[in-house]
Structure formats: structure tokens, C-alpha cells
Design a protein around this motif. Structure first.
Motif, PDB file in Angstrom:
ATOM      1  N   CYS A  39       0.836  -1.256  -0.089  1.00 42.46           N
ATOM      2  CA  CYS A  39      -0.051  -0.044   0.117  1.00 42.46           C
ATOM      3  C   CYS A  39       0.819   1.013   0.028  1.00 42.46           C
ATOM      4  O   CYS A  39       1.897   1.377   0.756  1.00 42.46           O
ATOM      5  N   SER A  40       0.696   2.263  -0.949  1.00 38.52           N
ATOM      6  CA  SER A  40       1.528   3.213  -1.103  1.00 38.52           C
ATOM      7  C   SER A  40       0.583   4.349  -1.676  1.00 38.52           C
ATOM      8  O   SER A  40      -0.272   4.283  -2.348  1.00 38.52           O
ATOM      9  N   ALA A  41       1.092   5.650  -1.140  1.00 36.23           N
ATOM     10  CA  ALA A  41       0.385   6.776  -1.711  1.00 36.23           C
ATOM     11  C   ALA A  41       1.046   7.324  -3.093  1.00 36.23           C
ATOM     12  O   ALA A  41       0.740   8.040  -3.917  1.00 36.23           O
ATOM     13  N   THR A  42       2.210   6.893  -3.242  1.00 34.36           N
ATOM     14  CA  THR A  42       3.035   6.976  -4.600  1.00 34.36           C
ATOM     15  C   THR A  42       3.360   5.723  -5.562  1.00 34.36           C
ATOM     16  O   THR A  42       3.422   4.765  -4.916  1.00 34.36           O
ATOM     17  N   ASN A  43       3.635   6.196  -6.709  1.00 37.85           N
ATOM     18  CA  ASN A  43       3.962   4.805  -7.361  1.00 37.85           C
ATOM     19  C   ASN A  43       5.441   4.328  -7.119  1.00 37.85           C
ATOM     20  O   ASN A  43       6.540   4.918  -7.077  1.00 37.85           O
ATOM     21  N   PRO A  44       5.236   3.005  -6.870  1.00 41.90           N
ATOM     22  CA  PRO A  44       6.648   2.329  -6.595  1.00 41.90           C
ATOM     23  C   PRO A  44       7.619   2.185  -7.539  1.00 41.90           C
ATOM     24  O   PRO A  44       8.755   1.812  -7.088  1.00 41.90           O
ATOM     25  N   GLY A  45       7.286   2.305  -8.609  1.00 37.02           N
ATOM     26  CA  GLY A  45       8.243   2.198  -9.707  1.00 37.02           C
ATOM     27  C   GLY A  45       8.002   1.156 -10.649  1.00 37.02           C
ATOM     28  O   GLY A  45       6.706   0.619 -10.667  1.00 37.02           O
ATOM     29  N   GLU A  46       8.884   0.825 -11.498  1.00 40.48           N
ATOM     30  CA  GLU A  46       8.604  -0.105 -12.760  1.00 40.48           C
ATOM     31  C   GLU A  46       8.467  -1.695 -11.830  1.00 40.48           C
ATOM     32  O   GLU A  46       9.220  -1.794 -11.052  1.00 40.48           O
ATOM     33  N   GLY A  47       7.700  -2.355 -12.448  1.00 42.88           N
ATOM     34  CA  GLY A  47       7.654  -3.709 -11.797  1.00 42.88           C
ATOM     35  C   GLY A  47       6.298  -3.879 -10.914  1.00 42.88           C
ATOM     36  O   GLY A  47       6.047  -4.920 -10.298  1.00 42.88           O
ATOM     37  N   TRP A  48       5.535  -2.656 -10.918  1.00 41.71           N
ATOM     38  CA  TRP A  48       4.273  -2.675  -9.952  1.00 41.71           C
ATOM     39  C   TRP A  48       3.162  -2.430 -10.774  1.00 41.71           C
ATOM     40  O   TRP A  48       3.183  -1.347 -11.587  1.00 41.71           O
ATOM     41  N   MET A  49       2.059  -2.724 -10.472  1.00 40.52           N
ATOM     42  CA  MET A  49       0.720  -2.205 -11.224  1.00 40.52           C
ATOM     43  C   MET A  49      -0.225  -2.002  -9.780  1.00 40.52           C
ATOM     44  O   MET A  49      -0.048  -2.590  -8.986  1.00 40.52           O
ATOM     45  N   ARG A  50      -1.010  -1.119 -10.122  1.00 36.59           N
ATOM     46  CA  ARG A  50      -1.971  -0.417  -9.310  1.00 36.59           C
ATOM     47  C   ARG A  50      -3.089  -1.560  -9.322  1.00 36.59           C
ATOM     48  O   ARG A  50      -3.821  -2.022 -10.410  1.00 36.59           O
ATOM     49  N   PHE A  51      -3.457  -2.020  -8.132  1.00 35.85           N
ATOM     50  CA  PHE A  51      -4.298  -3.130  -7.933  1.00 35.85           C
ATOM     51  C   PHE A  51      -5.673  -2.567  -7.513  1.00 35.85           C
ATOM     52  O   PHE A  51      -6.808  -3.029  -8.223  1.00 35.85           O
ATOM     53  N   SER A  52      -6.004  -1.706  -6.519  1.00 32.78           N
ATOM     54  CA  SER A  52      -7.147  -1.253  -6.002  1.00 32.78           C
ATOM     55  C   SER A  52      -6.898   0.230  -5.533  1.00 32.78           C
ATOM     56  O   SER A  52      -5.683   0.506  -5.082  1.00 32.78           O
ATOM     57  N   GLY A  53      -7.919   0.700  -5.341  1.00 27.94           N
ATOM     58  CA  GLY A  53      -7.977   2.108  -4.756  1.00 27.94           C
ATOM     59  C   GLY A  53      -8.809   3.099  -5.285  1.00 27.94           C
ATOM     60  O   GLY A  53      -9.531   2.636  -6.503  1.00 27.94           O
ATOM     61  N   PRO A  54      -8.995   4.218  -4.710  1.00 28.65           N
ATOM     62  CA  PRO A  54      -8.103   4.893  -3.634  1.00 28.65           C
ATOM     63  C   PRO A  54      -8.604   4.297  -2.398  1.00 28.65           C
ATOM     64  O   PRO A  54      -9.899   4.169  -2.159  1.00 28.65           O
ATOM     65  N   TYR A  55      -7.630   4.716  -1.283  1.00 27.41           N
ATOM     66  CA  TYR A  55      -8.170   4.493   0.003  1.00 27.41           C
ATOM     67  C   TYR A  55      -7.670   5.848   0.898  1.00 27.41           C
ATOM     68  O   TYR A  55      -6.766   6.453  -0.015  1.00 27.41           O
ATOM     69  N   ASN A  56      -8.423   5.949   2.007  1.00 30.99           N
ATOM     70  CA  ASN A  56      -7.828   7.314   2.739  1.00 30.99           C
ATOM     71  C   ASN A  56      -7.082   6.957   3.805  1.00 30.99           C
ATOM     72  O   ASN A  56      -6.710   7.736   4.749  1.00 30.99           O
ATOM     73  N   ASN A  57      -6.419   5.662   3.682  1.00 31.21           N
ATOM     74  CA  ASN A  57      -5.382   5.450   4.933  1.00 31.21           C
ATOM     75  C   ASN A  57      -4.411   4.510   4.528  1.00 31.21           C
ATOM     76  O   ASN A  57      -4.459   3.826   3.289  1.00 31.21           O
ATOM     77  N   ALA A  58      -3.171   4.509   5.365  1.00 29.09           N
ATOM     78  CA  ALA A  58      -2.050   3.738   4.671  1.00 29.09           C
ATOM     79  C   ALA A  58      -2.214   2.376   4.911  1.00 29.09           C
ATOM     80  O   ALA A  58      -1.045   1.546   4.378  1.00 29.09           O
ATOM     81  N   GLY A  59      -2.917   1.895   5.394  1.00 28.46           N
ATOM     82  CA  GLY A  59      -3.274   0.245   5.355  1.00 28.46           C
ATOM     83  C   GLY A  59      -4.170  -0.357   4.255  1.00 28.46           C
ATOM     84  O   GLY A  59      -4.485  -1.617   4.192  1.00 28.46           O
ATOM     85  N   CYS A  60      -4.673   0.694   3.427  1.00 27.00           N
ATOM     86  CA  CYS A  60      -5.384   0.293   2.265  1.00 27.00           C
ATOM     87  C   CYS A  60      -6.339  -0.520   2.738  1.00 27.00           C
ATOM     88  O   CYS A  60      -6.996  -1.603   1.991  1.00 27.00           O
ATOM     89  N   ARG A  61      -7.225  -0.237   3.884  1.00 25.72           N
ATOM     90  CA  ARG A  61      -8.474  -0.806   4.237  1.00 25.72           C
ATOM     91  C   ARG A  61      -9.567   0.142   4.375  1.00 25.72           C
ATOM     92  O   ARG A  61      -9.618   1.419   4.246  1.00 25.72           O
ATOM     93  N   THR A  62     -10.936  -0.325   4.073  1.00 25.94           N
ATOM     94  CA  THR A  62     -12.183   0.646   4.189  1.00 25.94           C
ATOM     95  C   THR A  62     -12.772   0.449   5.441  1.00 25.94           C
ATOM     96  O   THR A  62     -12.742  -0.745   6.069  1.00 25.94           O
ATOM     97  N   TYR A  63     -13.287   1.365   6.132  1.00 29.00           N
ATOM     98  CA  TYR A  63     -13.706   1.255   7.437  1.00 29.00           C
ATOM     99  C   TYR A  63     -15.282   1.516   7.180  1.00 29.00           C
ATOM    100  O   TYR A  63     -15.761   2.074   6.509  1.00 29.00           O
TER     101      TYR A  63
END
Length: 63
Positions: A39-63
Motif C-alpha cells: 500500500c502506497s500513496a506514490t507509485n513504487p516504480g517499474e515492476g508494480w501495477m495498481r491493483f485497487s484504490g483509492p483509500y484514505n489510509n496507509a493500510g489500504c483498508r475500508t472502514y
């Protein structure tokens, strides 16, 4: 006197939109090589694809 007061207040008014800025949204990213998630607010770079989101917390959890 009025001009001096206006010059003192003008920089504060110019910064008003910056003071109301919202935090960046978080996204869940998946590694293309290992399949792991992070889970990250910024793109981690090559080799990663965005899977889900957006979330409002660093745990990528919905409350």
C-alpha cells in the motif's frame, strides 16, 4: 496605511488554497514479479501495477 495592511494580508490570502489541500490517496500495488501487495500513496516504480484504490489510509483498508 491601508496599502501597508493590504501588502501584509496579501501573502496570507495567496496561501489559502495550499492550507486546504487534502492528503494524497493511497492505492494497493501488486508486484509483477512476485505477486506481493503493498500500500502506497506514490507509485513504487517499474515492476508494480495498481491493483485497487483509492483509500484514505496507509493500510489500504475500508472502514
Amino acid at each position: 496605511m491601508k496599502r501597508l495592511l493590504l501588502l501584509a494580508i496579501l501573502p496570507v490570502l495567496a496561501m489559502a488554497p495550499l492550507l486546504a489541500a487534502a492528503p494524497a490517496p493511497f492505492y494497493q500495488w501488486q508486484s509483477l514479479t512476485t505477486g506481493r501487495f503493498m500500500c502506497s500513496a506514490t507509485n513504487p516504480g517499474e515492476g508494480w501495477m495498481r491493483f485497487s484504490g483509492p483509500y484514505n489510509n496507509a493500510g489500504c483498508r475500508t472502514y
